[in-house]
Design a protein around this motif. Structure first.
Motif, PDB file in Angstrom:
ATOM      1  N   LEU A 438      -1.710  34.609 -31.937  1.00 40.64           N
ATOM      2  CA  LEU A 438      -2.977  34.507 -32.661  1.00 40.64           C
ATOM      3  C   LEU A 438      -2.928  33.276 -33.564  1.00 40.64           C
ATOM      4  O   LEU A 438      -1.903  33.009 -34.203  1.00 40.64           O
ATOM      5  CB  LEU A 438      -3.201  35.748 -33.526  1.00 40.64           C
ATOM      6  N   GLU A 469     -11.733  38.243 -36.278  1.00 40.93           N
ATOM      7  CA  GLU A 469     -11.320  37.043 -35.552  1.00 40.93           C
ATOM      8  C   GLU A 469     -10.041  37.315 -34.767  1.00 40.93           C
ATOM      9  O   GLU A 469      -9.903  36.871 -33.617  1.00 40.93           O
ATOM     10  CB  GLU A 469     -11.095  35.894 -36.541  1.00 40.93           C
ATOM     11  N   GLN A 473      -9.784  37.070 -30.616  1.00 42.14           N
ATOM     12  CA  GLN A 473      -8.780  36.296 -29.885  1.00 42.14           C
ATOM     13  C   GLN A 473      -7.981  37.198 -28.940  1.00 42.14           C
ATOM     14  O   GLN A 473      -7.661  36.799 -27.815  1.00 42.14           O
ATOM     15  CB  GLN A 473      -7.849  35.595 -30.865  1.00 42.14           C
TER      16      GLN A 473
END
Length: 555
Positions: A438, A469, A473
């Motif tokens: 990430l 977020e 991802q």
């Protein structure tokens, strides 16, 4: 798909970028949700792949063999003869450590019988490794690119009645002075920390076995006092799902023996599990089988994406004592240095050691976390990924209050059984541990402190935005076939090159301090949602449970 030499070089370089890939053994926080509690332990994690052909001699109870896959070779690890010829020490083994606290203490006789039955069921618990894995020759200037492998590293698993291995080879008893949990916890925690770094001290992979278990018991506690079962595995044969499976298997055996004097339904005798590559790709689909035929445009996109991450310059190390960003040896220049056979910044003389800290959340706190994640449509794993990135930002300036804004690279461990062909169902002990990277940020230094000090609304907004977020991802990676492409790229790199030497060089780097990520997280999941071993005569598998007879798995 035919891949040009230029793309092969690019893929190889991508696999070698220390901050990108599956190279450096480093601590990651493991958080395990069980019985509404999280237990946090430092845990060694790396990524990716493997290859498989199971061979039998005559009869169902004959010796089984299988060449190790790429991921297993990383964990074992496969050695590098040019380094050994120079008088260097062998590469250290990677250890996987897992401890279960039981509410009561079994007798040594019952525990030994329970372990013996489990060893009969799981081939890799009674295996050893033959073959040195050396190539026919190395064909590049830096002695890194391999051609041929006449004597591959191979698991050899004799039948239980012939192996010579039993509980006597793996079980040790540690008597603890005292009568309470504090004394017991101190004993197993000290061993947990030392076992992370001591693989080569107790495990000879050429003779086996590749695991051990310690019973920590209170000397004056009696049979109703708590005890600890502390497992240590060569990481090539185990991951946390396997450790959970084995723990439940042994404890259920103990309860059965105490109740009726024998195990009414023994676990089935399993075949050697598939290597990770075949579980993900399908049988006979590893790089050694198909070469680049299964490479696709998606593979090239994955490689390009990994290369692009380097341009975001994620922070790996805290600032130096002058408050300046340290050169951490990451990126393409670090990769090229390693490919040339050198550690970025030179090799450090300081021996790296793992450090452990243990924390627990209460039932109420855990439930509140889970409920809040559900309200925001976020998995616990992605909330924890956001939390660890924010916490890293609190320490990255080394107390100098520089006030910079930085990107953070967080390793998120994955159970690779879930992806691709998903052939392995965790019926037997094996290693299917992978990971995903990430890229979170940019985050201002001490973002965690600022969020904790802000109003409730602002706190929730910033934290959950970062968690979302992280989840985006993760979903993009999974939905685009990222796990399959990551496996494919690593399998390619491990097959044609001496990746274990690159791991060693990266680990010894003065610049990187052996680190490849800003932080890492592993969520082991809910213990009681995993399937248990298959028992004789049963068409279906039951679930793991924290309670067997008078035993409760407390942690």
């Amino acid at each position: 798909m035919k891949i040009s030499g230029m793309w092969k070089a690019a893929i190889l370089a991508c696999a070698f970028v220390p901050s990108n890939a599956f190279t450096v053994q480093q601590p990651v926080y493991r958080l395990e949700l069980r019985k509404n509690r999280f237990s946090s332990k430092v845990y060694q994690s790396v990524d990716q792949m493997a290859s498989t052909e199971i061979k039998f001699t005559t009869g169902e109870t004959s010796t089984q063999t299988r060449a190790l896959g790429s991921q297993e070779l990383l964990m074992l690890p496969r050695q590098y003869k040019p380094s050994l010829d120079q008088g260097n020490e062998p590469f250290p083994q990677m250890s996987h450590v897992s401890t279960a606290i039981l509410s009561a203490t079994p007798s040594i006789e019952v525990l030994s019988q329970s372990i013996d039955e489990a060893m009969a069921s799981h081939p890799l618990l009674r295996c050893y490794v033959k073959g040195d894995g050396e190539p026919t020759k190395r064909i590049d200037l830096f002695n890194m690119v391999r051609e041929g492998e006449p004597n591959p590293c191979t698991f050899v698993c004799p039948p239980a009645e012939e192996t010579g291995f039993s509980s006597k080879n793996v079980l040790s008893v540690i008597d603890v002075d005292g009568t309470g949990r504090d004394a017991l916890d101190s004993s197993w925690k000290n061993r947990f920390a030392s076992n992370l770094d001591s693989g080569s001290d107790w495990c000879d992979v050429e003779t086996g076995p590749l695991w051990k278990v310690e019973l920590h018991r209170l000397v004056n506690g009696g049979k109703d006092a708590p005890c600890a079962l502390a497992f240590t595995f060569n990481h090539a044969i185990s991951d946390q799902g396997s450790a959970n499976l084995l723990t439940d298997h042994i404890v259920s055996n103990i309860a059965a023996l105490e109740k009726g004097g024998k195990i009414q339904k023994k676990a089935v005798n399993n075949d050697v599990p598939l290597a990770m590559e075949e579980s993900v790709f399908g049988e006979r689909k590893s790089f050694s089988d198909v070469q680049t035929d299964d490479f696709s445009f998606d593979t090239l996109k994955y490689v390009a994406g990994k290369a692009a991450e380097g341009f975001k310059s994620p922070v790996i190390l805290p600032d130096d004592l002058d408050g300046k960003d340290q050169d951490d040896g990451s990126g393409i220049f670090g990769a090229l240095t390693i490919i040339s056979g050198n550690a970025p910044g030179g090799e450090s003389d300081v021996e790296r050691k793992s450090t452990t800290q243990f924390r627990s959340l209460s039932k109420d706190s855990t439930r509140a976390l889970v409920d809040k994640c559900r309200q925001n449509g976020i998995t616990v794993s992605n909330a924890l990924s956001a939390a660890i990135a924010l916490t890293s930002s609190d320490f990255i300036d080394n107390g100098k209050k520089v006030g910079e804004s930085r990107n953070y690279k967080v390793l998120q461990s994955l159970d690779m059984r879930r992806f691709g062909a998903a052939l392995d169902k965790c019926e037997s002990v094996s290693c299917m541990a992978g990971s995903h990277d990430l890229m979170l940020g940019p985050l201002s230094d001490r973002s965690g402190e600022k969020i904790r000090a802000s109003s409730e609304a602002a706190k929730e907004g910033e934290f959950w935005a970062l968690a979302k977020e992280s989840q985006k991802q993760t979903l993009d990676f999974v939905e685009s076939g990222g796990p399959q492409q990551a496996t494919r790229v690593f399998d390619f790199a491990m097959t044609i090159s001496d990746m274990n030497n690159l791991v060693n060089l990266a680990a010894k780097s003065k610049e990187s301090k052996g680190r490849a990520y800003s932080a890492g997280i592993t969520n082991a999941g809910v213990f009681e949602r995993q399937n248990a071993v298959r028992r004789e005569g049963d068409d279906t598998r039951g679930a793991l449970t924290a309670n067997h007879g008078r035993y409760e798995i407390e942690e």
